[in-house]
Design a protein around this motif. Sequence first.
Motif, PDB file in Angstrom:
ATOM      1  N   PHE A  56       0.827  -1.206   0.000  1.00 26.33           N
ATOM      2  CA  PHE A  56       0.000   0.000   0.000  1.00 26.33           C
ATOM      3  C   PHE A  56       0.863   1.259   0.000  1.00 26.33           C
ATOM      4  CE2 PHE A  56      -3.256  -2.983   1.400  1.00 26.33           C
ATOM      5  CZ  PHE A  56      -4.380  -2.512   0.761  1.00 26.33           C
ATOM      6  N   LEU A  57       1.917   1.255   0.831  1.00 27.89           N
ATOM      7  CA  LEU A  57       2.735   2.453   0.992  1.00 27.89           C
ATOM      8  C   LEU A  57       3.421   2.853  -0.315  1.00 27.89           C
ATOM      9  CD1 LEU A  57       3.831   4.628   2.889  1.00 27.89           C
ATOM     10  CD2 LEU A  57       5.731   3.081   3.429  1.00 27.89           C
ATOM     11  N   LEU A  58       4.038   1.909  -1.007  1.00 23.79           N
ATOM     12  CA  LEU A  58       4.730   2.240  -2.254  1.00 23.79           C
ATOM     13  C   LEU A  58       3.770   2.853  -3.273  1.00 23.79           C
ATOM     14  CD1 LEU A  58       7.163  -0.774  -2.885  1.00 23.79           C
ATOM     15  CD2 LEU A  58       7.681   1.454  -1.879  1.00 23.79           C
ATOM     16  N   GLN A  59       2.579   2.288  -3.366  1.00 19.57           N
ATOM     17  CA  GLN A  59       1.631   2.789  -4.354  1.00 19.57           C
ATOM     18  C   GLN A  59       1.057   4.146  -3.977  1.00 19.57           C
ATOM     19  OE1 GLN A  59      -0.793  -0.517  -6.390  1.00 19.57           O
ATOM     20  NE2 GLN A  59      -0.155  -1.490  -4.470  1.00 19.57           N
ATOM     21  N   LEU A  60       0.864   4.384  -2.686  1.00 15.29           N
ATOM     22  CA  LEU A  60       0.417   5.708  -2.245  1.00 15.29           C
ATOM     23  C   LEU A  60       1.515   6.744  -2.455  1.00 15.29           C
ATOM     24  CD1 LEU A  60      -1.497   4.834   1.062  1.00 15.29           C
ATOM     25  CD2 LEU A  60      -2.502   5.472  -1.141  1.00 15.29           C
ATOM     26  N   LEU A  61       2.761   6.362  -2.180  1.00 11.68           N
ATOM     27  CA  LEU A  61       3.876   7.281  -2.412  1.00 11.68           C
ATOM     28  C   LEU A  61       4.025   7.615  -3.892  1.00 11.68           C
ATOM     29  CD1 LEU A  61       6.550   5.833   0.053  1.00 11.68           C
ATOM     30  CD2 LEU A  61       5.438   8.076   0.206  1.00 11.68           C
ATOM     31  N   LYS A  62       3.774   6.644  -4.749  1.00 10.50           N
ATOM     32  CA  LYS A  62       3.834   6.890  -6.191  1.00 10.50           C
ATOM     33  C   LYS A  62       2.830   7.962  -6.592  1.00 10.50           C
ATOM     34  CE  LYS A  62       3.487   4.592 -10.685  1.00 10.50           C
ATOM     35  NZ  LYS A  62       3.213   3.308 -11.392  1.00 10.50           N
ATOM     36  N   GLN A  63       1.648   7.922  -5.965  1.00  8.99           N
ATOM     37  CA  GLN A  63       0.623   8.915  -6.281  1.00  8.99           C
ATOM     38  C   GLN A  63       1.009  10.292  -5.754  1.00  8.99           C
ATOM     39  OE1 GLN A  63      -3.279   7.413  -5.163  1.00  8.99           O
ATOM     40  NE2 GLN A  63      -3.055   5.590  -6.425  1.00  8.99           N
ATOM     41  N   HIS A  64       1.998  10.347  -4.828  1.00 10.41           N
ATOM     42  CA  HIS A  64       2.524  11.628  -4.342  1.00 10.41           C
ATOM     43  C   HIS A  64       3.816  12.015  -5.062  1.00 10.41           C
ATOM     44  CE1 HIS A  64      -0.301  10.989  -1.018  1.00 10.41           C
ATOM     45  NE2 HIS A  64      -0.110  12.248  -0.680  1.00 10.41           N
ATOM     46  N   SER A  65       4.246  11.185  -6.015  1.00 12.90           N
ATOM     47  CA  SER A  65       5.440  11.456  -6.837  1.00 12.90           C
ATOM     48  C   SER A  65       6.739  11.515  -6.037  1.00 12.90           C
ATOM     49  CB  SER A  65       5.271  12.767  -7.621  1.00 12.90           C
ATOM     50  OG  SER A  65       4.132  12.710  -8.448  1.00 12.90           O
ATOM     51  N   ALA A  66       6.795  10.905  -4.869  1.00 12.05           N
ATOM     52  CA  ALA A  66       8.023  10.916  -4.060  1.00 12.05           C
ATOM     53  C   ALA A  66       9.102  10.061  -4.720  1.00 12.05           C
ATOM     54  CB  ALA A  66       7.726  10.398  -2.662  1.00 12.05           C
ATOM     55  N   ASN A  67      10.357  10.330  -4.356  1.00  9.02           N
ATOM     56  CA  ASN A  67      11.507   9.584  -4.865  1.00  9.02           C
ATOM     57  C   ASN A  67      11.805   8.449  -3.888  1.00  9.02           C
ATOM     58  OD1 ASN A  67      13.977   8.623  -5.710  1.00  9.02           O
ATOM     59  ND2 ASN A  67      14.848  10.634  -6.108  1.00  9.02           N
ATOM     60  N   VAL A  68      11.387   7.236  -4.241  1.00  8.56           N
ATOM     61  CA  VAL A  68      11.379   6.121  -3.294  1.00  8.56           C
ATOM     62  C   VAL A  68      12.412   5.061  -3.659  1.00  8.56           C
ATOM     63  CG1 VAL A  68       9.983   4.272  -2.283  1.00  8.56           C
ATOM     64  CG2 VAL A  68       8.936   6.488  -2.801  1.00  8.56           C
ATOM     65  N   ASN A  90     -10.174   5.687  -2.921  1.00  6.37           N
ATOM     66  CA  ASN A  90      -9.827   6.590  -4.019  1.00  6.37           C
ATOM     67  C   ASN A  90      -8.569   6.105  -4.734  1.00  6.37           C
ATOM     68  OD1 ASN A  90     -10.205   9.196  -5.481  1.00  6.37           O
ATOM     69  ND2 ASN A  90      -8.208   9.647  -4.592  1.00  6.37           N
ATOM     70  N   ALA A  91      -7.594   5.607  -3.954  1.00  2.00           N
ATOM     71  CA  ALA A  91      -6.376   5.062  -4.556  1.00  2.00           C
ATOM     72  C   ALA A  91      -6.679   3.833  -5.406  1.00  2.00           C
ATOM     73  CB  ALA A  91      -5.368   4.722  -3.458  1.00  2.00           C
ATOM     74  N   LEU A  92      -7.617   3.011  -4.943  1.00  3.13           N
ATOM     75  CA  LEU A  92      -8.029   1.845  -5.734  1.00  3.13           C
ATOM     76  C   LEU A  92      -8.629   2.274  -7.066  1.00  3.13           C
ATOM     77  CD1 LEU A  92      -9.589  -0.401  -2.956  1.00  3.13           C
ATOM     78  CD2 LEU A  92      -7.721  -1.083  -4.466  1.00  3.13           C
ATOM     79  N   ARG A  93      -9.444   3.314  -7.022  1.00  5.03           N
ATOM     80  CA  ARG A  93     -10.036   3.817  -8.262  1.00  5.03           C
ATOM     81  C   ARG A  93      -8.966   4.366  -9.210  1.00  5.03           C
ATOM     82  NH1 ARG A  93     -14.258   5.257  -4.549  1.00  5.03           N
ATOM     83  NH2 ARG A  93     -13.261   7.250  -4.062  1.00  5.03           N
ATOM     84  N   ASN A  94      -7.848   4.802  -8.642  1.00  2.00           N
ATOM     85  CA  ASN A  94      -6.753   5.363  -9.442  1.00  2.00           C
ATOM     86  C   ASN A  94      -5.680   4.329  -9.778  1.00  2.00           C
ATOM     87  OD1 ASN A  94      -7.698   8.039  -9.731  1.00  2.00           O
ATOM     88  ND2 ASN A  94      -7.098   8.482  -7.627  1.00  2.00           N
ATOM     89  N   GLY A  95      -5.989   3.062  -9.563  1.00  2.05           N
ATOM     90  CA  GLY A  95      -5.099   2.015 -10.039  1.00  2.05           C
ATOM     91  C   GLY A  95      -4.323   1.234  -9.001  1.00  2.05           C
ATOM     92  N   LEU A  96      -4.518   1.487  -7.709  1.00  2.82           N
ATOM     93  CA  LEU A  96      -3.815   0.717  -6.688  1.00  2.82           C
ATOM     94  C   LEU A  96      -4.205  -0.753  -6.783  1.00  2.82           C
ATOM     95  CD1 LEU A  96      -3.083   1.688  -3.059  1.00  2.82           C
ATOM     96  CD2 LEU A  96      -4.164  -0.511  -3.482  1.00  2.82           C
ATOM     97  N   LYS A  97      -3.201  -1.638  -6.713  1.00  6.68           N
ATOM     98  CA  LYS A  97      -3.419  -3.077  -6.819  1.00  6.68           C
ATOM     99  C   LYS A  97      -3.185  -3.752  -5.470  1.00  6.68           C
ATOM    100  CE  LYS A  97      -3.999  -2.634 -11.267  1.00  6.68           C
ATOM    101  NZ  LYS A  97      -5.375  -2.682 -11.842  1.00  6.68           N
ATOM    102  N   ILE A  98      -3.951  -4.802  -5.210  1.00  9.61           N
ATOM    103  CA  ILE A  98      -3.800  -5.560  -3.967  1.00  9.61           C
ATOM    104  C   ILE A  98      -3.380  -6.977  -4.312  1.00  9.61           C
ATOM    105  CG2 ILE A  98      -4.926  -6.394  -1.872  1.00  9.61           C
ATOM    106  CD1 ILE A  98      -6.939  -4.095  -2.181  1.00  9.61           C
ATOM    107  N   GLU A  99      -2.199  -7.347  -3.862  1.00 10.28           N
ATOM    108  CA  GLU A  99      -1.659  -8.684  -4.113  1.00 10.28           C
ATOM    109  C   GLU A  99      -1.880  -9.559  -2.876  1.00 10.28           C
ATOM    110  OE1 GLU A  99       0.374 -11.812  -6.075  1.00 10.28           O
ATOM    111  OE2 GLU A  99      -0.330  -9.884  -6.855  1.00 10.28           O
ATOM    112  N   VAL A 100      -2.666 -10.623  -3.041  1.00 13.53           N
ATOM    113  CA  VAL A 100      -2.828 -11.625  -1.994  1.00 13.53           C
ATOM    114  C   VAL A 100      -2.071 -12.858  -2.463  1.00 13.53           C
ATOM    115  CG1 VAL A 100      -4.445 -13.003  -0.630  1.00 13.53           C
ATOM    116  CG2 VAL A 100      -5.086 -10.692  -1.357  1.00 13.53           C
ATOM    117  N   SER A 101      -0.925 -13.091  -1.865  1.00  9.60           N
ATOM    118  CA  SER A 101      -0.022 -14.112  -2.402  1.00  9.60           C
ATOM    119  C   SER A 101      -0.489 -15.532  -2.115  1.00  9.60           C
ATOM    120  CB  SER A 101       1.393 -13.916  -1.858  1.00  9.60           C
ATOM    121  OG  SER A 101       1.415 -14.075  -0.460  1.00  9.60           O
ATOM    122  N   LYS A 102      -1.230 -15.708  -1.035  1.00  7.66           N
ATOM    123  CA  LYS A 102      -1.704 -17.050  -0.716  1.00  7.66           C
ATOM    124  C   LYS A 102      -2.996 -16.974   0.089  1.00  7.66           C
ATOM    125  CE  LYS A 102       0.160 -21.595   0.190  1.00  7.66           C
ATOM    126  NZ  LYS A 102       1.412 -22.382   0.296  1.00  7.66           N
TER     127      LYS A 102
END
Length: 314
Positions: free
Chosen positions: A161-173, A274-286
């Motif tokens: 969640f954090l990486l994708q939210l930071l991407k929407q804030h354009s931070a350098n991660v 809102n982030a989900l509507r803007n493309g945030l993905k949720i990975e459930v690995s198992k």
Amino acid sequence: MKAIVYKKFGTTDVLQTVEQPRPTINADQVLVKVKAFSINPMDWKIRKGEMTLMSGSKFPKYAGADFAGIVEEIGSSVVGIKKGDEVFGVIKNMMKEGVSVEYVAVTSSLVWKKPADIDFQQAASIPVVGTAAATAIEKMGNIHAQTTILVNGATGGFGMFLLQLLKQHSANVTAVTGTQGVAFAKSWGANSVIDYTKEDIFSHKAAFDIVIDLSGKMGYKKAKEIMKAKALFLNPTPKAIEIPASIFKNLFTTKKHLVILSRPSTKYTGVLLNALRNGLKIEVSKVFPFAHYKEAYQYAEQGGYIGKVAIEID
């Protein structure tokens, strides 16, 4: 109904299945037939007795905090939710309640309609780590394209969640993860990725505005080596002593140690939806079936997986 409980602190061996009556609801609650619940590190920390100051020692205790399912009943004062709605939510007191049950009674303000384009396992993965990620963003303050951020342990549920939210804030991660997480970290928006099995972040001589340690293994003392003169260290997994200690230490340094304490609410869920509507993905690995709950918790406690782990109920 079936419920997973434990009657003493310990390993997964203390978990057991029992039969209990279906809960009744108050006027402000809804009864949800649980279809899935997710696993969070807090689950086993409580079960092992590491958080007794907050969880207490009254048994039986339940596992799980966030869930998704179908509304079975609604209280007399509940509005905006009806029987048959597909929803996700979280219990009010994560330290003393649990959702490892077939039916759960929950305050309606902590239940939200499930987006149609995600499944129950994905929806059940949102509240706890999603809220923690949104809270971390809030703690970071005014972040922008020039803000350099290190996310250590970047591809678990929180990091997802954090990486994708930071991407929407354009931070350098810069993300630090294991080999299997490299591709995910890049796809979730990290500008650069360090595979900790091949490189040591401390050998790069880099300095960051913000360091957040999701692994719980770096710690503030070590992180100071890669923090700028005026920087933030965010700690989402504090030991009890670190909460008051950080406040005292911050009086004497410009390298601040901030503890993240989060509580799900409509405010943060709105950000996440809102982030989900803007493309945030949720990975459930198992995903594990309800009957294999011990195996599920053993798997989760070993770590190293991508995104989230969930348990489904037929």
